[in-house]
Write an enzyme that holds these catalytic residues in place. Structure first.
Site, PDB file in Angstrom:
ATOM      1  N   GLU A 164      44.044  58.874  33.103  1.00 53.01           N
ATOM      2  CA  GLU A 164      44.760  60.157  33.081  1.00 53.01           C
ATOM      3  C   GLU A 164      46.110  60.067  33.785  1.00 53.01           C
ATOM      4  O   GLU A 164      46.486  60.900  34.603  1.00 53.01           O
ATOM      5  CB  GLU A 164      43.858  61.253  33.665  1.00 53.01           C
ATOM      6  CG  GLU A 164      42.593  61.414  32.838  1.00 53.01           C
ATOM      7  CD  GLU A 164      41.602  62.434  33.366  1.00 53.01           C
ATOM      8  OE1 GLU A 164      41.841  63.009  34.450  1.00 53.01           O
ATOM      9  OE2 GLU A 164      40.591  62.666  32.692  1.00 53.01           O
TER      10      GLU A 164
ATOM     11  N   GLU B 115      36.104  59.275  24.670  1.00 47.75           N
ATOM     12  CA  GLU B 115      35.141  60.170  25.314  1.00 47.75           C
ATOM     13  C   GLU B 115      34.889  61.396  24.432  1.00 47.75           C
ATOM     14  O   GLU B 115      34.829  62.525  24.922  1.00 47.75           O
ATOM     15  CB  GLU B 115      35.655  60.621  26.686  1.00 47.75           C
ATOM     16  CG  GLU B 115      36.030  59.494  27.629  1.00 47.75           C
ATOM     17  CD  GLU B 115      36.599  59.987  28.956  1.00 47.75           C
ATOM     18  OE1 GLU B 115      36.404  61.175  29.300  1.00 47.75           O
ATOM     19  OE2 GLU B 115      37.241  59.180  29.661  1.00 47.75           O
TER      20      GLU B 115
END
Length: 504
Positions: A273, A380
């Site tokens: 991230e 994900e």
């Protein structure tokens, strides 16, 4: 008009970000709309977004691009219509001193049926190849009614599921997983806050045991993650370290985890991230991420090293991680000394919130990211709980699988007994949920089950097979001994008719 005689439209004397030319159109609920436009700005460069303004004055971002002066850049995007309403299409540029130039603006509508047809055609083109068998007797007589059974040994497209520590003690979970998946990511067990809860006390017991289980069951593992740039998810003791002590601790973490699993993982999420957060950049400087990638590559050059991010394809309203900014960050990392030759890859988490997924925006983002030439994975994938969760999950997975640049999908989902309560695939008794039914259907459809086909009067069987390796068995009622052979169907597969001669 350009020097070459090309006409285009210009928004000038702008004073506000949304000052631009516009047009009203009618959207129909349930439709998908793709959008494209060629853009320039009058000087320098700036992010230009296409905006859809509803009758309630809500602004929905449909796509964005970094437009430059001196060359036309293609903006691609779209909108999933959750309502039937007129909307106004306009453009946004935060630098209101610049003119926005545009040419060849297009909005194209698709029904869900049309969109699915395009997905199916793409899957047939990029994931499968047609194979022809001709079955004859040794005397060249065609054997009508011969059966050709193809059983996949190994498929080339990784379609997997996240895994957590419950797998170590729950035999039902083990059976459920092993019967379906050959690829996984440990959801939390390799993260720094899991392996070093107290400074200096490393404990890889759980991650090691999970890796042993996957190796015993021929399951490939993506490493997740070396670092997480979100301050909230640092080990508690890390947040209090001085810059000097943090430098030592981070170097130790990198060397410890990468060296420990060297040669055992197919990938690493290096700096998780990295577009939304910058904990390590704030501590170590703007090249902190690039240094992490270079170091990981030096310690283990084999795995694909991913830039793993959320909201790049799933939510057009998040400007921090849009595809244009993702590519910009990726280029910064890849231009750093020490990463030459690194096997870089694009990791898109794919956490879709409530509501109809904007597949038009998702596809435009994948198209833009594909221009890098790097492999793309959904790392994900999940869809939030809602009445249409199963339907929307199938739409997202099909969209990814049908895109030629996507080379793998890992879902962050699983059975309720293992604590998966967002995208739950099986209930407490391991009975499939509706989402689980979708996943099992796709597993079968994408080639994991046996395929049985019957020869026509010419002894010919045509089969469309997914890329992978197969065991093939040919039988006929009048022939006592079946014929067996191995077949490898790859992306560049080109093979003339496979002749099979059978003896009585």
């Amino acid at each position: 008009m350009s020097n070459g005689g090309n006409r285009f439209i210009v928004a000038h004397n702008r004073t506000q970000p949304l000052d631009s030319f516009s047009q009203k159109v009618q959207l129909k609920k349930g439709m998908l709309y793709t959008f494209s436009a060629w853009l320039q700005v009058s000087e320098g460069s700036d992010t230009v977004s296409v905006m859809f303004k509803t009758k309630r004055n809500e602004m929905v971002r449909g796509g964005q691009v970094i437009a430059k002066h001196g060359c036309w850049t293609l903006l691609k995007g779209g909108i999933a219509a959750n309502f039937s309403s007129p909307v106004e299409i306009l453009f946004e540029s935060k630098n209101s001193a610049e003119e926005i130039w545009a040419d060849n603006i297009s909005l194209q509508p698709f029904t869900k049926k049309q969109w699915r047809s395009l997905q199916d055609a793409s899957i047939e083109r990029v994931r499968k190849r047609r194979v022809r068998f001709q079955i004859t007797h040794v005397n060249e007589t065609a054997l009508k009614g011969a059966k050709v059974i193809t059983r996949p040994i190994k498929l080339n497209f990784p379609f997997g599921c996240g895994m957590n520590h419950y797998i170590l003690t729950n035999e039902d979970y083990q059976s459920w997983f092993v019967s379906r998946f050959k690829f996984t990511t440990f959801t939390n067990e390799m993260k720094w806050y899991s392996t070093e809860k107290k400074q200096g006390e490393e404990n890889y017991t759980i991650a090691d045991a999970m890796l042993k289980f996957t190796q015993e069951n021929d399951i490939s593992v993506r490493g997740h993650n070396i670092f997480w740039d979100d301050p909230k998810y640092q080990p508690d003791w890390v947040r209090t370290l001085s810059p000097a002590d943090l430098t030592k601790a981070a170097a130790k973490r990198m060397k410890s985890v990468v060296s420990r699993y060297k040669g055992e993982l197919i990938a690493w999420d290096v700096m998780n991230e990295n577009l939304h957060f910058h904990f390590y950049e704030d501590k170590f400087g703007e090249n902190a991420s690039a240094v992490a990638y270079a170091t990981a590559y030096e310690l283990d050059p084999e795995p694909k090293l991913f830039l793993n991010e959320f909201n790049t394809i799933e939510y057009s309203g998040d400007e921090a991680s849009n595809p244009a900014k993702y590519i910009k960050k990726l280029k910064e990392i890849l231009s750093f000394p020490g990463v030459s030759g690194m096997s870089a890859a694009i990791g898109l988490q794919g956490h879709f919130a409530s509501g109809q997924p904007n597949l038009a925006y998702m596809r435009s983002g994948l198209d833009l990211l594909a221009t890098t030439g790097l492999p793309i994975w959904l790392t994900e994938a999940s869809v939030d709980p809602q009445p249409s969760q199963a339907e929307y999950l199938e739409e997202v997975l099909r969209e990814a699988y049908s895109h030629p640049a996507v080379e793998g999908i890992i879902m962050f989902s699983g059975p309720a007994q293992a604590g998966f309560n967002a995208t739950t695939l099986a209930d407490e008794t391991f009975k499939n949920t509706a989402a689980g039914d979708v996943v099992d259907k796709l597993i079968q459809e994408w080639g994991t089950g046996p395929n049985i086909a019957t020869a026509d009067s010419r002894g010919i069987v045509d089969i469309s097979l997914h890329h992978g390796d197969y065991d093939v068995t040919v039988t006929h009622p009048l022939i006592h001994s079946p014929i067996t052979l191995n077949l490898s169907v790859k992306k560049d597969f080109s093979l003339e008719t496979i002749h099979v001669k059978m003896h009585a």
